[in-house]
Structures are given as structure tokens and as C-alpha cells.
Design an enzyme around this catalytic site. Structure first.
Site, PDB file in Angstrom:
ATOM      1  CD  GLU A 160      89.695  85.941 -11.507  1.00 53.32           C
ATOM      2  OE1 GLU A 160      90.884  85.914 -11.862  1.00 53.32           O
ATOM      3  OE2 GLU A 160      89.335  85.588 -10.365  1.00 53.32           O
ATOM      4  CG  ASN A 201      82.741  83.837 -11.358  1.00 56.47           C
ATOM      5  OD1 ASN A 201      81.798  84.260 -10.688  1.00 56.47           O
ATOM      6  ND2 ASN A 201      83.825  83.301 -10.805  1.00 56.47           N
ATOM      7  CG  HIS A 237      87.108  87.220  -3.425  1.00 57.11           C
ATOM      8  ND1 HIS A 237      87.084  86.137  -2.566  1.00 57.11           N
ATOM      9  CD2 HIS A 237      87.081  86.711  -4.673  1.00 57.11           C
ATOM     10  CE1 HIS A 237      87.080  85.011  -3.282  1.00 57.11           C
ATOM     11  NE2 HIS A 237      87.063  85.330  -4.558  1.00 57.11           N
ATOM     12  CD  GLU A 266      85.499  82.930  -6.916  1.00 61.25           C
ATOM     13  OE1 GLU A 266      86.497  83.448  -6.401  1.00 61.25           O
ATOM     14  OE2 GLU A 266      85.482  82.524  -8.088  1.00 61.25           O
ATOM     15  CG  ASP A 268      86.558  85.506   0.759  1.00 62.41           C
ATOM     16  OD1 ASP A 268      86.501  86.553   0.086  1.00 62.41           O
ATOM     17  OD2 ASP A 268      87.430  84.632   0.585  1.00 62.41           O
TER      18      ASP A 268
HETATM   19  O1  9MR Z   1      91.110  79.690  -3.373  1.00 63.01           O
HETATM   20  C1  9MR Z   1      91.925  79.388  -4.478  1.00 63.01           C
HETATM   21  C2  9MR Z   1      93.357  79.154  -4.016  1.00 63.01           C
HETATM   22  O2  9MR Z   1      93.421  77.964  -3.248  1.00 63.01           O
HETATM   23  C3  9MR Z   1      94.285  79.078  -5.212  1.00 63.01           C
HETATM   24  O3  9MR Z   1      95.610  78.979  -4.748  1.00 63.01           O
HETATM   25  C4  9MR Z   1      94.087  80.308  -6.071  1.00 63.01           C
HETATM   26  C5  9MR Z   1      95.004  80.284  -7.296  1.00 63.01           C
HETATM   27  O4  9MR Z   1      94.849  81.416  -8.076  1.00 63.01           O
HETATM   28  O5  9MR Z   1      92.749  80.390  -6.488  1.00 63.01           O
HETATM   29  C6  9MR Z   1      91.866  80.579  -5.438  1.00 63.01           C
HETATM   30  O6  9MR Z   1      90.537  80.723  -5.901  1.00 63.01           O
HETATM   31  C7  9MR Z   1      90.292  81.842  -6.751  1.00 63.01           C
HETATM   32  C8  9MR Z   1      89.174  81.458  -7.684  1.00 63.01           C
HETATM   33  O7  9MR Z   1      89.469  80.275  -8.351  1.00 63.01           O
HETATM   34  C9  9MR Z   1      88.866  82.572  -8.658  1.00 63.01           C
HETATM   35  N1  9MR Z   1      88.620  83.810  -7.990  1.00 63.01           N
HETATM   36  C10 9MR Z   1      89.611  84.208  -6.990  1.00 63.01           C
HETATM   37  C11 9MR Z   1      89.817  83.079  -5.990  1.00 63.01           C
HETATM   38  C12 9MR Z   1      90.743  83.521  -4.875  1.00 63.01           C
HETATM   39  O8  9MR Z   1      92.018  83.814  -5.383  1.00 63.01           O
END
Ligand code: 9MR
Length: 348
Positions: A160, A201, A237, A266, A268
Site C-alpha cells: 500500500e 501489493n 477487497h 486478499e 473478499d
Molecule cells: O485482516 C487484518 C486485520 O485483522 C487487522 O486488524 C488489520 C489492521 O490494519 O489488517 C487486516 O489485514 C489487512 C492487510 O494486512 C493489508 N490489506 C488490508 C487488509 C484488511 O484491512
């Protein structure tokens, strides 16, 4: 020749029935689907849940040939205090993957979120200056990548790094180290595990033009400098209240044309609650279109979902009134999206 031998010879000489190769049997699960298509189908894993819930464990290992740690490999998880490393969860996942013949995606080395407090505070109060920060980042990458050397198929090296408007994200990395931190991160990771595939990513990269263009130019720029970058990760997402990103396969192709491996990292597909049969049907088309898009691009070798059950999903905690984003429901019953994936064919 004796009749039996003649019969045997005929059987052996006969070509395989055309149907067997052109139309393999419908896959019984995602693992078989992955195998038939020569790709990895993975899931993000909550390691605490993996330990505690036998049914979750069973489905994960039956369905997926790759795993990503949802949180366990992030910096705040592995080095909560400076110099104090907590590898238990990350180690447990890598070991579970080995036992279950799953490959591992490493997530993530350089991000602006989930950084340990000692680091962000130190940068804010000036007790960590730019020179030290660069050394800290180098050590973090080197330590973590080396620990799992040979055990991680692919690393999300930077996550990001581009804003929605196509400018570079003003993270502590950019602010204090300048844009060169990206090239440094890839070089350090490559040195620590020369066989791991190294990815950049991001989210909304499926459709957001400014983000796409900037990310393409970052990749070209790194390649021009001889920086080892091997893949592009589309987080994926999605939500059914938004149109499906219809141009996604073309975007994938633009990165593939630069020689990169492509992965959906990722995936969903959330919805505004309550769940209805119509919404589940729409969700199913989003999942199967995503897989179809991946299969239509030769360089796309992986589709990972960000959790496989609505029992444990980041979505409800982040988007008020939304949820039901996964392939299986809270009771681990397959939803229409799961069934739809099993029918997807590689486009000709
Ligand atoms: O799914 C993850 C969640 O449990 C955490 O609280 C969160 C913190 O920012 O991160 C989520 O995973 C993220 C991933 O690492 C990067 N892309 C976005 C995902 C969803 O927020």
C-alpha cells in the site's frame, strides 16, 4: 497372440478418452481446483484460531494449498518491543503449512500500519533519526526474511505505498527515508532469501487508474535500476454494492507484460447486511469472475482469500453494517460463491 494379451495390448494402445483431458472431472474442493489449474489457492489465517478451532483447521487444510498470516508476520507482531522478537505464531503457521503441504505467502515487510509503538514513537519524538531508521528497516527485513528462508514462496515486500490519487503514500518511510526505501527494501529482502518471489501489493489496484499508473511506473523504475521485483499483488477487497472491476484482467496483463507474476492476494467480497439469496448469488459471480480473470492471464499464479469463513473476517469490524464476505458462512457451510468457484474454467 493369446486373446488376453491382445486385449491388454489394445487397452494400452488406446488413446485416453478425449473427455478425460479436455473436461477433467469437476473438482471436489478448492485444492483440487487449484491443482487442475496449476495455480495456488490460498487463505489468510488467524493463527490463534488455527490453534483453537479444530473445524477451522480441518477446512483450511482440506481446501487450500497456500496460506498467508493475516497478522502474525507483521512488524508489531514479530517485534513488539525493540529487540524482543515473538515468532511463535508465525513459526506455528509456517510449520503447519509444511505439515499440510501448503506454500506460504509472507505478509508484509514494509507497511505504514501495524508498526510497533516503539518505532512510531521513536520516529515522532526524534529519538530515532533517519540514519537509524534506515538501519532498523534493513535489520527488520533481513531478520524476518532470513528466518523463513526457503519456506516462503513469495513476500509482500512493500504494501500500500500509493495513495488513491496516485501520489506516493506519506508514510514514515517516505517522509524520513525518501522514495529510495522501496528499492532498498527489495534489495535487502532478495539478499536474505534469493529464491523468494518479491511482490509489491496494494488495494483498489483492480480499478483505480491513478494508482495503477503510478504503480506501473514504480515497477518500471525499479526494473530500470536492476532491483529484484518479481510480482504484483492485487488485494481484491471487493463489495457487491460496487460494480465488479470489469477491466481487472487487462490491468493484470499490463503488469504481466512487464514480466511480473500476478497474484490476487486478499480477495473478499463484502455486502451490506442482511444477507439475502440474491446478494449471495451476486457475490458468487464476483468470486468466480475474479478467478476467471486470474486464469485468463498466464502470469496469474495465485488467488488468496482474506479469510475463508464469515466466522472470522476483518470486514464487520471495519465496515459498519457490512459483512458475509467469505466463501463459507459462520458454520463453515459453503456458500454459493464456493460452489461457483468449483465450476470456473480457464478461458480459452
Ligand atoms: O485482516 C487484518 C486485520 O485483522 C487487522 O486488524 C488489520 C489492521 O490494519 O489488517 C487486516 O489485514 C489487512 C492487510 O494486512 C493489508 N490489506 C488490508 C487488509 C484488511 O484491512
Amino acid at each position: 497372440m493369446k486373446p488376453l494379451i491382445i486385449a491388454l495390448a489394445l487397452v494400452l494402445a488406446a488413446p485416453l478418452p478425449a473427455a478425460a483431458s479436455a473436461h477433467p472431472r469437476p473438482p471436489r474442493d478448492l485444492r483440487q481446483l487449484a491443482q487442475q489449474n496449476g495455480i495456488n489457492i490460498g487463505s489468510a489465517v488467524d493463527v490463534a484460531v488455527l490453534r483453537d478451532e479444530a473445524d477451522y483447521r480441518k477446512v483450511l487444510n482440506r481446501e487450500f494449498n497456500q496460506v498467508t498470516a493475516e497478522n502474525a508476520m507483521k512488524w508489531e507482531s514479530v517485534e513488539p518491543q525493540r529487540g524482543v522478537y515473538t515468532w511463535d505464531d508465525a513459526d506455528a503457521l509456517v510449520e503447519s503449512a509444511r505439515r499440510n503441504h501448503q506454500q506460504v505467502r509472507g505478509h508484509t515487510l514494509v507497511w505504514h500500519n501495524q508498526l510497533p509503538a516503539w518505532l512510531t514513537t521513536g520516529v515522532e519524538d526524534g529519538s530515532i533519526d533517519a540514519t537509524e531508521l534506515r538501519a532498523i528497516l534493513r535489520d527488520h527485513i533481513t531478520t524476518e526474511v532470513r528466518r523463513y528462508k526457503g519456506k516462503i514462496r513469495a513476500w509482500d515486500v512493500v504494501n500500500e505505498v500509493v495513495e488513491e490519487d496516485g501520489t506516493m503514500r506519506q508514510s514514515i518511510w517516505l517522509k524520513h527515508l525518501g522514495p529510495g526505501y522501496i528499492a532498498d527494501a527489495f534489495r535487502w529482502a532478495h539478499r536474505a532469501d534469493p529464491h523468494a518471489k518479491l511482490f509489491i501489493n496494494d488495494y483498489n489496484l483492480e480499478w483505480n487508474a491513478p494508482k495503477i499508473e503510478t504503480t506501473l511506473s514504480i515497477v518500471k523504475d525499479l526494473q530500470a535500476q536492476g532491483v529484484p521485483i518479481h510480482g504484483i499483488g492485487f488485494q481484491g477487497h471487493l463489495g457487491i454494492q460496487y460494480d465488479y472491476p470489469a477491466d481487472w484482467a487487462n490491468v493484470m496483463r499490463r503488469f504481466a507484460d512487464l514480466g511480473l507474476e500476478v497474484a490476487i492476494t486478499e480477495l473478499d467480497v463484502r455486502m451490506v447486511l442482511p444477507v439475502t439469496p440474491e446478494k449471495l448469488a451476486t457475490q458468487a459471480t464476483y468470486y468466480s469472475r475474479a478467478l476467471t480473470d486470474c486464469l485468463s492471464v498466464k502470469a496469474c499464479r495465485e488467488m488468496t482469500v482474506w479469510g475463508f469463513t464469515d466466522r472470522h473476517s476483518w470486514v464487520p469490524g471495519w465496515f459498519e453494517g457490512e459483512g458475509a464476505a467469505c466463501l463459507l458462512d459462520e458454520n463453515l457451510a459453503p456458500k454459493p460463491a464456493y460452489q461457483a468457484l468449483l465450476t470456473v474454467k480457464r478461458p480459452r
